[in-house]
Design an enzyme around this catalytic site. Structure first.
Site, PDB file in Angstrom:
ATOM      1  N   LYS A  52      17.141  99.035  52.038  1.00  0.00           N
ATOM      2  CA  LYS A  52      18.236  98.038  52.378  1.00  0.00           C
ATOM      3  C   LYS A  52      18.883  97.788  53.486  1.00  0.00           C
ATOM      4  O   LYS A  52      19.322  96.547  54.096  1.00  0.00           O
ATOM      5  CB  LYS A  52      19.294  98.339  51.080  1.00  0.00           C
ATOM      6  CG  LYS A  52      18.906  98.210  49.786  1.00  0.00           C
ATOM      7  CD  LYS A  52      19.554  98.786  48.662  1.00  0.00           C
ATOM      8  CE  LYS A  52      18.981  98.699  47.091  1.00  0.00           C
ATOM      9  NZ  LYS A  52      19.565  99.560  46.160  1.00  0.00           N
ATOM     10  N   GLN A  96      24.019 103.954  45.324  1.00  0.00           N
ATOM     11  CA  GLN A  96      22.728 103.746  45.014  1.00  0.00           C
ATOM     12  C   GLN A  96      22.575 104.641  43.470  1.00  0.00           C
ATOM     13  O   GLN A  96      22.835 105.803  43.763  1.00  0.00           O
ATOM     14  CB  GLN A  96      21.415 104.335  45.834  1.00  0.00           C
ATOM     15  CG  GLN A  96      20.238 104.463  45.695  1.00  0.00           C
ATOM     16  CD  GLN A  96      19.733 103.069  45.517  1.00  0.00           C
ATOM     17  OE1 GLN A  96      19.900 102.178  46.382  1.00  0.00           O
ATOM     18  NE2 GLN A  96      18.973 102.883  44.459  1.00  0.00           N
ATOM     19  N   ASP A 119      26.629  94.587  43.793  1.00  0.00           N
ATOM     20  CA  ASP A 119      25.683  94.895  42.693  1.00  0.00           C
ATOM     21  C   ASP A 119      26.047  94.164  41.264  1.00  0.00           C
ATOM     22  O   ASP A 119      25.153  93.914  40.499  1.00  0.00           O
ATOM     23  CB  ASP A 119      25.523  96.243  42.298  1.00  0.00           C
ATOM     24  CG  ASP A 119      24.325  96.966  42.771  1.00  0.00           C
ATOM     25  OD1 ASP A 119      23.309  96.188  43.037  1.00  0.00           O
ATOM     26  OD2 ASP A 119      24.231  98.157  43.145  1.00  0.00           O
TER      27      ASP A 119
END
Ligand code: NAD
Length: 282
Positions: A52, A96, A119
Protein backbone atom coordinates in the site's frame (compact mmCIF):
# COMPACT_ATOMS: atom_id res chain seq x y z
CA UNK A 1 -14.72 -16.56 -23.29
CA UNK A 2 -12.76 -13.47 -22.26
CA UNK A 3 -10.48 -13.23 -19.25
CA UNK A 4 -11.04 -10.15 -17.09
CA UNK A 5 -7.50 -8.98 -16.45
CA UNK A 6 -7.41 -7.31 -13.03
CA UNK A 7 -3.69 -6.77 -13.09
CA UNK A 8 -3.81 -4.79 -16.32
CA UNK A 9 -6.93 -2.85 -15.28
CA UNK A 10 -5.41 -1.97 -11.90
CA UNK A 11 -2.18 -0.74 -13.43
CA UNK A 12 -4.09 1.44 -15.94
CA UNK A 13 -6.11 2.91 -13.06
CA UNK A 14 -2.95 3.62 -11.08
CA UNK A 15 -1.41 5.36 -14.06
CA UNK A 16 -4.50 7.53 -14.55
CA UNK A 17 -4.58 8.26 -10.80
CA UNK A 18 -1.06 9.65 -10.95
CA UNK A 19 -2.31 12.42 -13.24
CA UNK A 20 -5.45 13.03 -11.17
CA UNK A 21 -3.41 13.21 -7.95
CA UNK A 22 -1.02 15.73 -9.41
CA UNK A 23 -3.81 18.00 -10.68
CA UNK A 24 -5.69 17.76 -7.36
CA UNK A 25 -2.52 18.69 -5.47
CA UNK A 26 -2.05 21.69 -7.79
CA UNK A 27 -5.66 22.74 -7.36
CA UNK A 28 -5.74 22.58 -3.54
CA UNK A 29 -2.04 23.37 -3.05
CA UNK A 30 -1.40 20.72 -0.43
CA UNK A 31 -0.26 17.11 -0.53
CA UNK A 32 -2.49 14.05 -0.18
CA UNK A 33 -1.74 11.70 2.71
CA UNK A 34 -2.73 8.17 3.74
CA UNK A 35 -1.95 6.81 7.21
CA UNK A 36 -1.66 3.04 7.59
CA UNK A 37 -1.57 1.46 11.04
CA UNK A 38 -0.10 -1.99 11.44
CA UNK A 39 -0.22 -3.64 14.85
CA UNK A 40 1.93 -6.70 15.41
CA UNK A 41 4.06 -8.88 13.23
CA UNK A 42 1.65 -10.79 10.97
CA UNK A 43 3.72 -11.61 7.86
CA UNK A 44 0.99 -11.19 5.18
CA UNK A 45 -0.13 -7.91 6.83
CA UNK A 46 3.43 -6.61 6.63
CA UNK A 47 3.47 -7.36 2.89
CA UNK A 48 0.03 -5.77 2.33
CA UNK A 49 0.96 -2.57 4.18
CA UNK A 50 4.30 -2.33 2.36
CA UNK A 51 2.44 -2.73 -0.97
CA UNK A 52 0.00 0.00 0.00
CA UNK A 53 2.85 2.37 0.88
CA UNK A 54 4.59 1.53 -2.40
CA UNK A 55 1.44 2.23 -4.41
CA UNK A 56 1.08 5.60 -2.63
CA UNK A 57 4.65 6.57 -3.47
CA UNK A 58 4.18 5.54 -7.09
CA UNK A 59 1.19 7.81 -7.66
CA UNK A 60 2.24 10.78 -5.54
CA UNK A 61 0.30 10.21 -2.31
CA UNK A 62 2.27 10.61 0.91
CA UNK A 63 2.13 7.51 3.05
CA UNK A 64 2.58 7.43 6.81
CA UNK A 65 3.12 3.92 8.09
CA UNK A 66 2.72 3.38 11.85
CA UNK A 67 4.11 0.05 13.00
CA UNK A 68 2.97 -0.68 16.53
CA UNK A 69 4.02 -3.58 18.68
CA UNK A 70 1.51 -6.28 19.56
CA UNK A 71 0.87 -5.61 23.24
CA UNK A 72 0.68 -1.81 23.01
CA UNK A 73 -2.33 -0.67 25.10
CA UNK A 74 -5.50 -0.16 23.10
CA UNK A 75 -5.71 3.42 24.46
CA UNK A 76 -2.48 4.26 22.65
CA UNK A 77 -3.88 3.02 19.34
CA UNK A 78 -7.00 5.11 19.96
CA UNK A 79 -4.86 8.13 20.85
CA UNK A 80 -2.89 7.74 17.61
CA UNK A 81 -6.12 7.54 15.58
CA UNK A 82 -7.42 10.61 17.41
CA UNK A 83 -4.25 12.49 16.43
CA UNK A 84 -4.53 11.36 12.81
CA UNK A 85 -8.22 12.32 12.73
CA UNK A 86 -7.18 15.89 13.54
CA UNK A 87 -4.10 15.96 11.31
CA UNK A 88 -4.68 17.97 8.12
CA UNK A 89 -1.89 16.16 6.31
CA UNK A 90 -3.79 12.88 6.66
CA UNK A 91 -6.76 12.39 4.35
CA UNK A 92 -7.26 8.67 4.80
CA UNK A 93 -6.72 6.32 7.75
CA UNK A 94 -6.52 2.57 7.46
CA UNK A 95 -6.03 0.00 10.18
CA UNK A 96 -4.62 -3.19 8.70
CA UNK A 97 -6.82 -6.16 9.61
CA UNK A 98 -6.87 -8.60 11.25
CA UNK A 99 -5.72 -6.99 14.50
CA UNK A 100 -4.20 -9.29 17.11
CA UNK A 101 -7.04 -10.94 19.09
CA UNK A 102 -6.47 -8.98 22.31
CA UNK A 103 -7.81 -5.76 20.71
CA UNK A 104 -11.42 -4.71 20.26
CA UNK A 105 -11.41 -4.36 16.47
CA UNK A 106 -14.82 -2.77 16.13
CA UNK A 107 -14.07 -0.17 18.79
CA UNK A 108 -10.80 0.77 17.09
CA UNK A 109 -12.40 1.01 13.63
CA UNK A 110 -15.24 3.07 15.10
CA UNK A 111 -12.76 5.69 16.27
CA UNK A 112 -11.67 6.58 12.71
CA UNK A 113 -13.19 9.84 11.40
CA UNK A 114 -15.82 8.67 8.88
CA UNK A 115 -14.57 11.26 6.39
CA UNK A 116 -11.16 9.56 6.46
CA UNK A 117 -12.57 6.01 6.38
CA UNK A 118 -10.96 4.97 3.07
CA UNK A 119 -11.80 1.31 3.77
CA UNK A 120 -15.50 2.17 3.90
CA UNK A 121 -16.10 -0.01 6.97
CA UNK A 122 -17.85 2.58 9.13
CA UNK A 123 -21.58 2.47 9.78
CA UNK A 124 -21.78 5.95 8.21
CA UNK A 125 -20.17 4.93 4.92
CA UNK A 126 -22.12 1.64 4.80
CA UNK A 127 -25.30 3.60 5.51
CA UNK A 128 -24.58 6.01 2.65
CA UNK A 129 -24.06 3.07 0.30
CA UNK A 130 -27.34 1.52 1.40
CA UNK A 131 -29.14 4.82 0.88
CA UNK A 132 -27.84 4.89 -2.68
CA UNK A 133 -25.52 7.83 -1.88
CA UNK A 134 -22.12 6.13 -1.76
CA UNK A 135 -19.08 8.19 -0.79
CA UNK A 136 -16.20 5.94 0.33
CA UNK A 137 -17.04 2.36 -0.65
CA UNK A 138 -15.12 -0.65 0.61
CA UNK A 139 -12.21 -1.30 -1.76
CA UNK A 140 -12.80 -4.91 -2.87
CA UNK A 141 -16.50 -4.41 -3.76
CA UNK A 142 -15.59 -1.20 -5.57
CA UNK A 143 -12.93 -3.17 -7.45
CA UNK A 144 -15.54 -5.75 -8.53
CA UNK A 145 -17.82 -3.04 -9.96
CA UNK A 146 -14.91 -1.27 -11.62
CA UNK A 147 -13.93 -4.51 -13.40
CA UNK A 148 -17.49 -4.96 -14.70
CA UNK A 149 -17.52 -1.35 -15.92
CA UNK A 150 -14.07 -1.53 -17.48
CA UNK A 151 -15.18 -4.52 -19.55
CA UNK A 152 -18.45 -2.70 -20.35
CA UNK A 153 -20.57 -5.50 -18.95
CA UNK A 154 -24.21 -4.38 -18.72
CA UNK A 155 -25.62 -4.60 -15.19
CA UNK A 156 -29.07 -3.00 -15.41
CA UNK A 157 -31.89 -5.54 -15.39
CA UNK A 158 -29.50 -8.50 -15.15
CA UNK A 159 -29.82 -11.38 -12.70
CA UNK A 160 -26.89 -10.90 -10.34
CA UNK A 161 -26.16 -13.61 -7.79
CA UNK A 162 -23.72 -12.91 -4.96
CA UNK A 163 -22.38 -15.89 -3.00
CA UNK A 164 -21.28 -14.62 0.44
CA UNK A 165 -22.83 -12.03 2.74
CA UNK A 166 -19.90 -10.62 4.70
CA UNK A 167 -19.94 -6.94 5.63
CA UNK A 168 -16.69 -6.34 3.76
CA UNK A 169 -17.45 -8.07 0.44
CA UNK A 170 -20.81 -9.82 -0.15
CA UNK A 171 -23.22 -7.22 1.24
CA UNK A 172 -21.56 -4.11 -0.25
CA UNK A 173 -21.16 -5.84 -3.65
CA UNK A 174 -24.89 -6.67 -3.56
CA UNK A 175 -25.74 -3.05 -2.70
CA UNK A 176 -23.58 -1.72 -5.52
CA UNK A 177 -25.24 -4.07 -8.03
CA UNK A 178 -28.67 -3.06 -6.72
CA UNK A 179 -27.78 0.62 -7.10
CA UNK A 180 -27.05 -0.18 -10.75
CA UNK A 181 -30.47 -1.77 -11.18
CA UNK A 182 -29.54 -5.44 -11.24
CA UNK A 183 -31.94 -7.97 -9.72
CA UNK A 184 -29.83 -9.22 -6.86
CA UNK A 185 -29.87 -12.52 -4.97
CA UNK A 186 -27.57 -12.97 -1.98
CA UNK A 187 -26.61 -16.56 -1.12
CA UNK A 188 -24.79 -17.69 2.02
CA UNK A 189 -23.80 -20.74 4.03
CA UNK A 190 -27.42 -21.54 4.97
CA UNK A 191 -28.79 -21.17 1.43
CA UNK A 192 -30.52 -24.31 0.26
CA UNK A 193 -29.98 -25.56 -3.27
CA UNK A 194 -27.21 -23.06 -4.03
CA UNK A 195 -26.88 -24.30 -7.62
CA UNK A 196 -30.51 -23.41 -8.38
CA UNK A 197 -29.61 -19.79 -7.63
CA UNK A 198 -26.21 -19.69 -9.28
CA UNK A 199 -27.61 -21.26 -12.48
CA UNK A 200 -29.94 -18.26 -12.91
CA UNK A 201 -27.08 -15.77 -12.74
CA UNK A 202 -26.16 -13.52 -15.66
CA UNK A 203 -23.53 -12.08 -13.33
CA UNK A 204 -22.11 -14.32 -10.60
CA UNK A 205 -19.95 -12.84 -7.85
CA UNK A 206 -18.41 -15.39 -5.51
CA UNK A 207 -16.92 -14.38 -2.15
CA UNK A 208 -17.29 -17.35 0.16
CA UNK A 209 -13.71 -18.37 0.89
CA UNK A 210 -14.32 -22.02 -0.19
CA UNK A 211 -11.81 -23.28 -2.74
CA UNK A 212 -13.32 -24.15 -6.14
CA UNK A 213 -16.84 -24.51 -4.72
CA UNK A 214 -18.54 -23.22 -7.90
CA UNK A 215 -18.27 -25.85 -10.62
CA UNK A 216 -19.28 -25.86 -14.30
CA UNK A 217 -22.61 -27.60 -13.65
CA UNK A 218 -23.63 -24.71 -11.35
CA UNK A 219 -23.58 -21.95 -14.00
CA UNK A 220 -25.43 -21.21 -17.21
CA UNK A 221 -23.76 -20.63 -20.55
CA UNK A 222 -22.69 -17.00 -21.10
CA UNK A 223 -22.43 -16.11 -17.39
CA UNK A 224 -20.04 -13.35 -16.26
CA UNK A 225 -18.04 -14.66 -13.29
CA UNK A 226 -16.14 -12.56 -10.76
CA UNK A 227 -14.22 -14.70 -8.31
CA UNK A 228 -13.27 -12.79 -5.15
CA UNK A 229 -12.06 -15.82 -3.21
CA UNK A 230 -8.42 -16.30 -2.31
CA UNK A 231 -7.60 -19.78 -1.08
CA UNK A 232 -4.50 -21.86 -0.90
CA UNK A 233 -4.57 -25.49 -2.02
CA UNK A 234 -1.86 -28.04 -2.80
CA UNK A 235 -1.13 -26.27 -6.16
CA UNK A 236 -0.92 -22.74 -4.72
CA UNK A 237 -3.49 -19.92 -4.84
CA UNK A 238 -6.97 -20.59 -6.15
CA UNK A 239 -10.35 -18.89 -6.12
CA UNK A 240 -13.81 -20.00 -5.02
CA UNK A 241 -14.56 -20.90 -8.64
CA UNK A 242 -13.34 -24.06 -10.31
CA UNK A 243 -11.85 -22.17 -13.24
CA UNK A 244 -11.29 -25.22 -15.48
CA UNK A 245 -14.92 -26.33 -15.51
CA UNK A 246 -16.56 -22.87 -15.33
CA UNK A 247 -14.44 -20.88 -17.83
CA UNK A 248 -15.61 -22.82 -20.95
CA UNK A 249 -19.23 -21.82 -20.17
CA UNK A 250 -18.52 -18.20 -19.17
CA UNK A 251 -18.55 -15.13 -21.40
CA UNK A 252 -16.19 -13.33 -19.00
CA UNK A 253 -14.28 -14.63 -16.00
CA UNK A 254 -11.64 -13.37 -13.56
CA UNK A 255 -8.60 -15.54 -12.85
CA UNK A 256 -7.15 -16.06 -9.36
CA UNK A 257 -4.59 -14.66 -8.91
CA UNK A 258 -4.71 -11.65 -11.25
CA UNK A 259 -8.43 -10.85 -11.06
CA UNK A 260 -10.03 -8.96 -8.19
CA UNK A 261 -6.92 -9.05 -5.96
CA UNK A 262 -4.85 -6.38 -7.75
CA UNK A 263 -7.87 -4.04 -7.88
CA UNK A 264 -8.09 -3.63 -4.12
CA UNK A 265 -5.04 -1.38 -3.71
CA UNK A 266 -5.96 0.64 -6.81
CA UNK A 267 -9.36 1.28 -5.20
CA UNK A 268 -7.70 2.28 -1.91
CA UNK A 269 -5.75 4.92 -3.84
CA UNK A 270 -8.96 6.03 -5.60
CA UNK A 271 -10.69 6.36 -2.21
CA UNK A 272 -7.80 8.33 -0.71
CA UNK A 273 -7.98 10.86 -3.55
CA UNK A 274 -11.77 10.99 -3.17
CA UNK A 275 -11.50 11.59 0.59
CA UNK A 276 -9.02 14.41 -0.07
CA UNK A 277 -11.33 16.02 -2.61
CA UNK A 278 -14.35 15.69 -0.31
CA UNK A 279 -12.42 17.19 2.62
CA UNK A 280 -11.18 20.10 0.55
CA UNK A 281 -14.45 20.66 -1.29
CA UNK A 282 -16.41 20.90 1.95
P1 NAD B 1 -16.15 -14.30 5.24
O1 NAD B 1 -15.64 -15.58 5.76
O2 NAD B 1 -16.32 -13.12 6.14
O3 NAD B 1 -17.57 -14.55 4.55
C1 NAD B 1 -17.82 -15.67 3.75
C2 NAD B 1 -19.26 -15.68 3.33
O4 NAD B 1 -19.46 -16.80 2.49
C3 NAD B 1 -20.24 -15.82 4.50
O5 NAD B 1 -21.26 -14.87 4.34
C4 NAD B 1 -20.79 -17.24 4.37
O6 NAD B 1 -22.16 -17.30 4.73
C5 NAD B 1 -20.60 -17.52 2.89
N1 NAD B 1 -20.35 -18.95 2.65
C6 NAD B 1 -19.42 -19.73 3.24
N2 NAD B 1 -19.52 -21.00 2.78
C7 NAD B 1 -20.52 -21.02 1.89
C8 NAD B 1 -21.12 -22.02 1.10
N3 NAD B 1 -20.67 -23.27 1.13
N4 NAD B 1 -22.15 -21.67 0.30
C9 NAD B 1 -22.61 -20.42 0.25
N5 NAD B 1 -22.08 -19.41 0.98
C10 NAD B 1 -21.05 -19.70 1.79
O7 NAD B 1 -15.20 -13.94 4.00
P2 NAD B 1 -14.93 -12.55 3.23
O8 NAD B 1 -14.10 -11.67 4.07
O9 NAD B 1 -16.20 -12.04 2.65
O10 NAD B 1 -14.03 -13.10 2.04
C11 NAD B 1 -14.49 -14.05 1.11
C12 NAD B 1 -13.34 -14.51 0.24
O11 NAD B 1 -12.85 -13.41 -0.47
C13 NAD B 1 -12.15 -15.08 1.01
O12 NAD B 1 -11.57 -16.11 0.24
C14 NAD B 1 -11.20 -13.92 1.11
O13 NAD B 1 -9.86 -14.32 1.21
C15 NAD B 1 -11.46 -13.23 -0.21
N6 NAD B 1 -11.17 -11.80 -0.22
C16 NAD B 1 -10.45 -11.34 -1.27
C17 NAD B 1 -10.16 -10.00 -1.35
C18 NAD B 1 -9.39 -9.51 -2.54
O14 NAD B 1 -8.77 -8.47 -2.50
N7 NAD B 1 -9.44 -10.23 -3.65
C19 NAD B 1 -10.57 -9.12 -0.36
C20 NAD B 1 -11.36 -9.60 0.69
C21 NAD B 1 -11.64 -10.96 0.75
Amino acid sequence: MQIIDGKKTASEIRLALKEKVSSAVMKYKKPIGLAVILVGDDAPSKIYTANKAKACNEIGIQSFLYRLEDGIPQEEILALIDRLNRDDAVNGILVQLPLPKRYDESNILKSIDVNKDVDGYSAYQIGRLNLGKPELVSCTPLGVLTLLDTYQIPIEGKEAVVVGRSNVVGKPVAQLLLSRNATVTICHSRTQNLAEHTRRADILIVAAGRAKMITGDMVKRGVVVIDVGINRDEHGLCGDVDFDSVAPKASYITPVPGGVGPMTIAMLMTNTLKAYELQNGR
